[in-house]
Write a protein that holds these residues in place. Structure first.
Motif, PDB file in Angstrom:
ATOM      1  N   THR A  19      10.405  -1.648  -9.613  1.00  0.00           N
ATOM      2  CA  THR A  19       9.795  -0.321  -9.988  1.00  0.00           C
ATOM      3  C   THR A  19      10.337   0.668  -9.011  1.00  0.00           C
ATOM      4  N   LEU A  20      10.553   0.355  -7.685  1.00  0.00           N
ATOM      5  CA  LEU A  20      10.762   1.582  -6.877  1.00  0.00           C
ATOM      6  C   LEU A  20      12.374   2.049  -7.135  1.00  0.00           C
ATOM      7  N   MET A  21      13.042   1.018  -7.663  1.00  0.00           N
ATOM      8  CA  MET A  21      14.610   1.221  -8.036  1.00  0.00           C
ATOM      9  C   MET A  21      14.818   2.512  -8.867  1.00  0.00           C
ATOM     10  N   GLY A  22      13.739   2.811  -9.438  1.00  0.00           N
ATOM     11  CA  GLY A  22      14.018   3.820 -10.460  1.00  0.00           C
ATOM     12  C   GLY A  22      13.436   5.147  -9.880  1.00  0.00           C
ATOM     13  N   THR A  23      13.267   5.269  -8.770  1.00  0.00           N
ATOM     14  CA  THR A  23      12.892   6.645  -8.020  1.00  0.00           C
ATOM     15  C   THR A  23      13.673   6.881  -6.784  1.00  0.00           C
ATOM     16  N   PRO A  24      13.688   8.202  -6.348  1.00  0.00           N
ATOM     17  CA  PRO A  24      14.323   8.573  -5.155  1.00  0.00           C
ATOM     18  C   PRO A  24      14.079   7.533  -3.836  1.00  0.00           C
ATOM     19  N   VAL A  25      13.219   6.691  -4.048  1.00  0.00           N
ATOM     20  CA  VAL A  25      12.866   5.750  -2.720  1.00  0.00           C
ATOM     21  C   VAL A  25      13.866   4.611  -2.778  1.00  0.00           C
ATOM     22  N   LYS A  26      14.724   4.401  -4.013  1.00  0.00           N
ATOM     23  CA  LYS A  26      15.960   3.596  -3.810  1.00  0.00           C
ATOM     24  C   LYS A  26      16.722   3.861  -2.697  1.00  0.00           C
ATOM     25  N   PRO A  39       0.949  -1.226  -0.057  1.00  0.00           N
ATOM     26  CA  PRO A  39      -0.059  -0.126   0.189  1.00  0.00           C
ATOM     27  C   PRO A  39       0.812   1.302   0.062  1.00  0.00           C
ATOM     28  N   LEU A  40       1.914   1.161   0.764  1.00  0.00           N
ATOM     29  CA  LEU A  40       2.787   2.674   0.843  1.00  0.00           C
ATOM     30  C   LEU A  40       3.511   2.684  -0.551  1.00  0.00           C
ATOM     31  N   ALA A  41       4.044   1.414  -0.883  1.00  0.00           N
ATOM     32  CA  ALA A  41       4.829   1.489  -2.082  1.00  0.00           C
ATOM     33  C   ALA A  41       3.945   1.987  -3.365  1.00  0.00           C
ATOM     34  N   LEU A  42       2.620   1.672  -3.466  1.00  0.00           N
ATOM     35  CA  LEU A  42       1.911   2.161  -4.642  1.00  0.00           C
ATOM     36  C   LEU A  42       1.830   3.688  -4.536  1.00  0.00           C
ATOM     37  N   LYS A  43       1.667   4.209  -3.230  1.00  0.00           N
ATOM     38  CA  LYS A  43       1.280   5.591  -3.366  1.00  0.00           C
ATOM     39  C   LYS A  43       2.504   6.441  -3.631  1.00  0.00           C
ATOM     40  N   LEU A  44       3.757   5.858  -3.138  1.00  0.00           N
ATOM     41  CA  LEU A  44       4.930   6.304  -3.789  1.00  0.00           C
ATOM     42  C   LEU A  44       5.150   6.278  -5.145  1.00  0.00           C
TER      43      LEU A  44
END
Length: 213
Positions: free
Chosen positions: A174-181, A108-113
């Protein structure tokens, strides 16, 4: 009959199913669904998934939807094929716990980000910095729990790769391509585990399939 997966390569849920099938060395046909044209809301697709979401799945006369349920079906029904993905006895209870953690704490948190950092910019919409900050903080706490678990075990569920590890892989990739990395990079056990499971041949096939579409 060859199994069929209906979806889009941009769907992490559909890629979760494909990863399970590739881990099992099972043949399947991937049938693209044109979501931009609203194909997923048309009658023929709703007969496969009444919620109008991807993926949908067919194995002979069996029709399934919900990616995690499909992955579990594949793991149990085709237990004698490829990677086991599940285990016996008490360790399976721990696998089940981490499958639930992924579905209810991480996703749920990952999808929001992902919506704020990927989908909104692609659609020409402004990212809500407050939403990003709030959910990064919440996700950091969840990833601390992952880090603690992976400090005790090479994999999340038991001593081998299972659905507990497979389920979060598409969204984490997918998140590895964002600042969340940066949240992953700051946690060495988590980062090493993700690098390990990302290098699996089955996941390489998923990425190749996605790049071909």
């Amino acid at each position: 009959m060859v199994m069929k997966v209906y979806g889009t390569v941009l769907s992490t849920a559909a890629m979760r199913v494909c990863a399970a099938l590739y881990e099992k060395n099972l043949e399947f046909e991937f049938i693209p669904v044109d979501m931009r044209a609203g194909e997923h809301k048309k009658e023929h697709f709703l007969a496969l998934n009444p919620f109008g979401q991807v993926p949908a799945f067919e194995d002979g006369d069996l029709k399934l939807f919900e990616s995690r349920a499909i992955a579990q079906y594949v793991a149990h029904v085709y237990a004698d094929k490829g990677t086991p993905l599940v285990c016996e006895g008490k360790p399976m209870a721990t696998v089940g716990v981490w499958m639930q953690v992924e579905a209810h704490q991480f996703e749920p948190l990952a999808l929001k980000l992902r919506r704020e950092l990927l989908y909104k910019p692609r659609s020409g919409m402004a990212t809500d910095a407050a939403v990003v900050e709030e959910n990064e903080a919440k996700l950091a706490k969840v990833l601390d729990v992952y880090e603690a678990r992976l400090s005790q075990s090479e994999y999340l569920g038991c001593d081998c790769f299972t659905l507990a590890d497979l389920h979060p892989l598409p969204t984490m990739t997918t998140l590895m391509g964002t600042p969340v990395k940066k949240l992953f990079d700051a946690r060495p056990k988590l980062s090493a585990w993700l690098a390990n499971i990302s290098a699996r041949p089955a996941w390489a096939k998923v990425l190749a399939m996605r790049n071909q579409q």
